[in-house]
Write a protein that holds these residues in place. Structure first.
Motif, PDB file in Angstrom:
ATOM      1  N   LEU A 146       0.844  -1.193   0.000  1.00 49.09           N
ATOM      2  CA  LEU A 146       0.000   0.000   0.000  1.00 49.09           C
ATOM      3  C   LEU A 146       0.884   1.249   0.000  1.00 49.09           C
ATOM      4  CD1 LEU A 146      -2.575  -1.062   2.750  1.00 49.09           C
ATOM      5  CD2 LEU A 146      -2.821  -1.300   0.265  1.00 49.09           C
ATOM      6  N   PRO A 147       0.435   2.332  -0.623  1.00 48.58           N
ATOM      7  CA  PRO A 147       1.235   3.567  -0.635  1.00 48.58           C
ATOM      8  C   PRO A 147       1.270   4.224   0.738  1.00 48.58           C
ATOM      9  CG  PRO A 147      -0.919   3.964  -1.609  1.00 48.58           C
ATOM     10  CD  PRO A 147      -0.833   2.471  -1.367  1.00 48.58           C
ATOM     11  N   ASP A 148       2.241   5.113   0.933  1.00 47.13           N
ATOM     12  CA  ASP A 148       2.375   5.810   2.216  1.00 47.13           C
ATOM     13  C   ASP A 148       1.424   6.999   2.253  1.00 47.13           C
ATOM     14  OD1 ASP A 148       3.191   6.522   4.702  1.00 47.13           O
ATOM     15  OD2 ASP A 148       5.121   7.372   4.090  1.00 47.13           O
ATOM     16  N   VAL A 149       0.155   6.695   2.444  1.00 43.36           N
ATOM     17  CA  VAL A 149      -0.872   7.737   2.450  1.00 43.36           C
ATOM     18  C   VAL A 149      -0.841   8.506   3.772  1.00 43.36           C
ATOM     19  CG1 VAL A 149      -2.382   6.551   0.830  1.00 43.36           C
ATOM     20  CG2 VAL A 149      -2.564   6.051   3.265  1.00 43.36           C
ATOM     21  N   SER A 150      -1.362   9.723   3.751  1.00 41.76           N
ATOM     22  CA  SER A 150      -1.377  10.569   4.936  1.00 41.76           C
ATOM     23  C   SER A 150      -2.497  10.168   5.883  1.00 41.76           C
ATOM     24  CB  SER A 150      -1.544  12.041   4.534  1.00 41.76           C
ATOM     25  OG  SER A 150      -0.437  12.487   3.790  1.00 41.76           O
ATOM     26  N   LEU A 151      -2.206  10.220   7.168  1.00 39.77           N
ATOM     27  CA  LEU A 151      -3.183   9.953   8.217  1.00 39.77           C
ATOM     28  C   LEU A 151      -3.323  11.217   9.061  1.00 39.77           C
ATOM     29  CD1 LEU A 151      -1.779   6.481   9.363  1.00 39.77           C
ATOM     30  CD2 LEU A 151      -3.525   6.915   7.615  1.00 39.77           C
ATOM     31  N   ARG A 152      -4.496  11.416   9.654  1.00 39.08           N
ATOM     32  CA  ARG A 152      -4.748  12.647  10.397  1.00 39.08           C
ATOM     33  C   ARG A 152      -5.207  12.332  11.813  1.00 39.08           C
ATOM     34  NH1 ARG A 152      -9.465  15.419  10.706  1.00 39.08           N
ATOM     35  NH2 ARG A 152     -10.355  14.195   9.002  1.00 39.08           N
ATOM     36  N   ASP A 153      -4.634  13.051  12.772  1.00 37.05           N
ATOM     37  CA  ASP A 153      -5.083  12.958  14.153  1.00 37.05           C
ATOM     38  C   ASP A 153      -6.058  14.104  14.398  1.00 37.05           C
ATOM     39  OD1 ASP A 153      -5.496  12.936  16.865  1.00 37.05           O
ATOM     40  OD2 ASP A 153      -3.382  12.724  17.408  1.00 37.05           O
TER      41      ASP A 153
ATOM     42  N   ALA B 115       0.263  12.142  10.005  1.00 36.93           N
ATOM     43  CA  ALA B 115       1.167  11.007  10.154  1.00 36.93           C
ATOM     44  C   ALA B 115       1.122  10.246   8.833  1.00 36.93           C
ATOM     45  CB  ALA B 115       0.736  10.134  11.335  1.00 36.93           C
ATOM     46  N   GLY B 116       1.796   9.111   8.771  1.00 37.10           N
ATOM     47  CA  GLY B 116       1.807   8.321   7.548  1.00 37.10           C
ATOM     48  C   GLY B 116       1.512   6.866   7.829  1.00 37.10           C
ATOM     49  N   LEU B 117       1.090   6.147   6.801  1.00 39.13           N
ATOM     50  CA  LEU B 117       0.780   4.723   6.960  1.00 39.13           C
ATOM     51  C   LEU B 117       2.051   3.904   7.152  1.00 39.13           C
ATOM     52  CD1 LEU B 117      -1.593   2.702   6.932  1.00 39.13           C
ATOM     53  CD2 LEU B 117      -1.190   2.405   4.487  1.00 39.13           C
ATOM     54  N   HIS B 118       3.169   4.358   6.593  1.00 37.84           N
ATOM     55  CA  HIS B 118       4.429   3.640   6.735  1.00 37.84           C
ATOM     56  C   HIS B 118       5.151   4.064   8.016  1.00 37.84           C
ATOM     57  CE1 HIS B 118       4.888   2.716   2.137  1.00 37.84           C
ATOM     58  NE2 HIS B 118       3.656   2.487   2.587  1.00 37.84           N
TER      59      HIS B 118
ATOM     60  N   ARG C 289       4.037  -3.307  26.310  1.00 41.00           N
ATOM     61  CA  ARG C 289       5.245  -2.586  25.885  1.00 41.00           C
ATOM     62  C   ARG C 289       5.360  -2.466  24.371  1.00 41.00           C
ATOM     63  NH1 ARG C 289      10.013  -6.654  25.181  1.00 41.00           N
ATOM     64  NH2 ARG C 289      11.088  -4.736  24.639  1.00 41.00           N
ATOM     65  N   TYR C 290       4.642  -3.295  23.623  1.00 43.28           N
ATOM     66  CA  TYR C 290       4.712  -3.232  22.168  1.00 43.28           C
ATOM     67  C   TYR C 290       3.683  -2.259  21.582  1.00 43.28           C
ATOM     68  CZ  TYR C 290       7.394  -7.507  22.901  1.00 43.28           C
ATOM     69  OH  TYR C 290       8.321  -8.410  23.320  1.00 43.28           O
ATOM     70  N   ALA C 291       2.811  -1.714  22.437  1.00 40.94           N
ATOM     71  CA  ALA C 291       1.722  -0.857  21.960  1.00 40.94           C
ATOM     72  C   ALA C 291       2.253   0.381  21.240  1.00 40.94           C
ATOM     73  CB  ALA C 291       0.830  -0.449  23.126  1.00 40.94           C
ATOM     74  N   ARG C 292       3.418   0.886  21.658  1.00 42.34           N
ATOM     75  CA  ARG C 292       3.951   2.116  21.051  1.00 42.34           C
ATOM     76  C   ARG C 292       4.302   1.931  19.573  1.00 42.34           C
ATOM     77  NH1 ARG C 292       8.125  -0.088  24.054  1.00 42.34           N
ATOM     78  NH2 ARG C 292      10.100  -0.424  22.950  1.00 42.34           N
ATOM     79  N   ASN C 293       4.451   0.673  19.147  1.00 37.97           N
ATOM     80  CA  ASN C 293       4.813   0.395  17.753  1.00 37.97           C
ATOM     81  C   ASN C 293       3.606   0.092  16.872  1.00 37.97           C
ATOM     82  OD1 ASN C 293       7.600   0.645  18.315  1.00 37.97           O
ATOM     83  ND2 ASN C 293       7.667  -1.452  19.082  1.00 37.97           N
ATOM     84  N   LEU C 294       2.396   0.288  17.418  1.00 41.72           N
ATOM     85  CA  LEU C 294       1.178   0.025  16.657  1.00 41.72           C
ATOM     86  C   LEU C 294       0.293   1.262  16.654  1.00 41.72           C
ATOM     87  CD1 LEU C 294      -0.643  -2.268  15.262  1.00 41.72           C
ATOM     88  CD2 LEU C 294      -1.834  -2.310  17.467  1.00 41.72           C
ATOM     89  N   GLN C 295      -0.174   1.663  15.480  1.00 40.94           N
ATOM     90  CA  GLN C 295      -1.112   2.770  15.394  1.00 40.94           C
ATOM     91  C   GLN C 295      -2.478   2.266  14.932  1.00 40.94           C
ATOM     92  OE1 GLN C 295       0.790   5.533  12.721  1.00 40.94           O
ATOM     93  NE2 GLN C 295       0.556   4.235  10.912  1.00 40.94           N
ATOM     94  N   ARG C 296      -3.538   2.892  15.443  1.00 39.91           N
ATOM     95  CA  ARG C 296      -4.904   2.542  15.068  1.00 39.91           C
ATOM     96  C   ARG C 296      -5.367   3.501  13.977  1.00 39.91           C
ATOM     97  NH1 ARG C 296      -7.822   3.910  19.976  1.00 39.91           N
ATOM     98  NH2 ARG C 296      -5.928   5.051  20.537  1.00 39.91           N
TER      99      ARG C 296
ATOM    100  N   ASP D 252       2.070  -3.871   7.907  1.00 40.52           N
ATOM    101  CA  ASP D 252       3.420  -3.779   8.467  1.00 40.52           C
ATOM    102  C   ASP D 252       4.012  -2.385   8.257  1.00 40.52           C
ATOM    103  OD1 ASP D 252       4.589  -3.548   5.947  1.00 40.52           O
ATOM    104  OD2 ASP D 252       5.324  -5.602   5.880  1.00 40.52           O
ATOM    105  N   PRO D 253       5.186  -2.096   8.859  1.00 43.62           N
ATOM    106  CA  PRO D 253       5.767  -0.749   8.762  1.00 43.62           C
ATOM    107  C   PRO D 253       6.153  -0.328   7.346  1.00 43.62           C
ATOM    108  CG  PRO D 253       6.705  -1.931  10.629  1.00 43.62           C
ATOM    109  CD  PRO D 253       5.916  -2.929   9.840  1.00 43.62           C
ATOM    110  N   HIS D 254       6.233  -1.276   6.404  1.00 45.64           N
ATOM    111  CA  HIS D 254       6.523  -0.934   5.010  1.00 45.64           C
ATOM    112  C   HIS D 254       5.245  -0.646   4.218  1.00 45.64           C
ATOM    113  CE1 HIS D 254      10.718  -2.001   5.539  1.00 45.64           C
ATOM    114  NE2 HIS D 254      10.351  -3.153   6.050  1.00 45.64           N
ATOM    115  N   GLY D 255       4.085  -0.754   4.883  1.00 43.14           N
ATOM    116  CA  GLY D 255       2.821  -0.507   4.208  1.00 43.14           C
ATOM    117  C   GLY D 255       2.251  -1.734   3.530  1.00 43.14           C
TER     118      GLY D 255
END
Length: 207
Positions: free
Chosen positions: A58-65, A74-77, A110-117, A174-177
């Motif tokens: 998937l492309p690195d699309v923009s995300l908004r808070d 933010a970004g998807l990647h 402790r792994y929660a910081r590496n996951l975004q909703r 995943d972090p690469h999208g």
């Protein structure tokens, strides 16, 4: 006294070729890593979700808070993402999935910081979005634009390609999208948590 003309630095052709190979092979490398260095794959397939095989880039699309000052993007990647898609407002099922994503992330400890909703929605009114997400702050918004969508819904279909997008699914990215797993409605949250912990832990170890 005249100085000799400066010679412009030339790119190393071999280095350029190596960089291009790494860029275009990233999805394949991610697939290879997941298949060989995580416990998600066994004789029954993915442990608790439907595995995208091959992974879908998937492309690195923009995300908004919606609660951040100035609507910071933010970004998807860059991080693992747990994504939910809904159209036509946010009904009871939508609210339940937003709640489920929040609880799953909290359970990762402790792994929660590496996951975004991430919530892909066609709601355009920022105030309406903030009201819905009042108890689920931290959820990032991906607009579901109809004319020129940044992320077409067809990208989320699983084999066979003709299979329609299923409502109320959660998607692990995943972090690469790359789309990695799809979790169907009714999937045990403990199973999703278990999968994500293994993936996040494996990614952390590989750094």
């Amino acid at each position: 006294m005249n100085n000799p003309p400066r010679q412009e630095a030339k790119a190393n052709p071999r280095l350029v070729i190596i960089v291009l190979i790494l860029i275009f092979s990233a999805p394949l490398l991610s697939s290879w890593f997941i298949l060989n260095y995580t416990d998600l794959i066994n004789t029954g397939g993915a442990s608790h979700g439907d595995l995208y095989d091959p992974l879908v880039a998937l492309p690195d699309v923009s995300l908004r808070d919606p609660f951040a000052a100035g609507d910071r993007d933010a970004g998807l990647h860059g991080k693992w993402s747990l994504l939910y898609i809904s159209a036509g407002g946010c009904n009871e099922s939508c609210t339940e999935n937003l709640y489920r994503m929040r609880q799953i992330r909290l359970a990762l400890s402790r792994y929660a910081r590496n996951l975004q909703r991430v919530w892909m929605t066609d709601i355009e009114d920022p105030e309406a979005i903030r009201q819905i997400l009042g108890e689920y702050q931290g959820t990032l918004i991906l607009p579901m634009e109809t004319d020129d969508p940044p992320l077409p819904l067809s990208e989320f279909a699983t084999a066979p390609v003709s299979e329609p997008l299923q409502a109320d699914c959660l998607y692990a990215i995943d972090p690469h999208g790359n789309l990695v797993l799809r979790y169907r409605p009714g999937t045990d949250p403990e199973g999703i948590i278990s999968d994500l912990k293994r993936l996040l832990k494996s990614t952390e170890i590989s750094r």
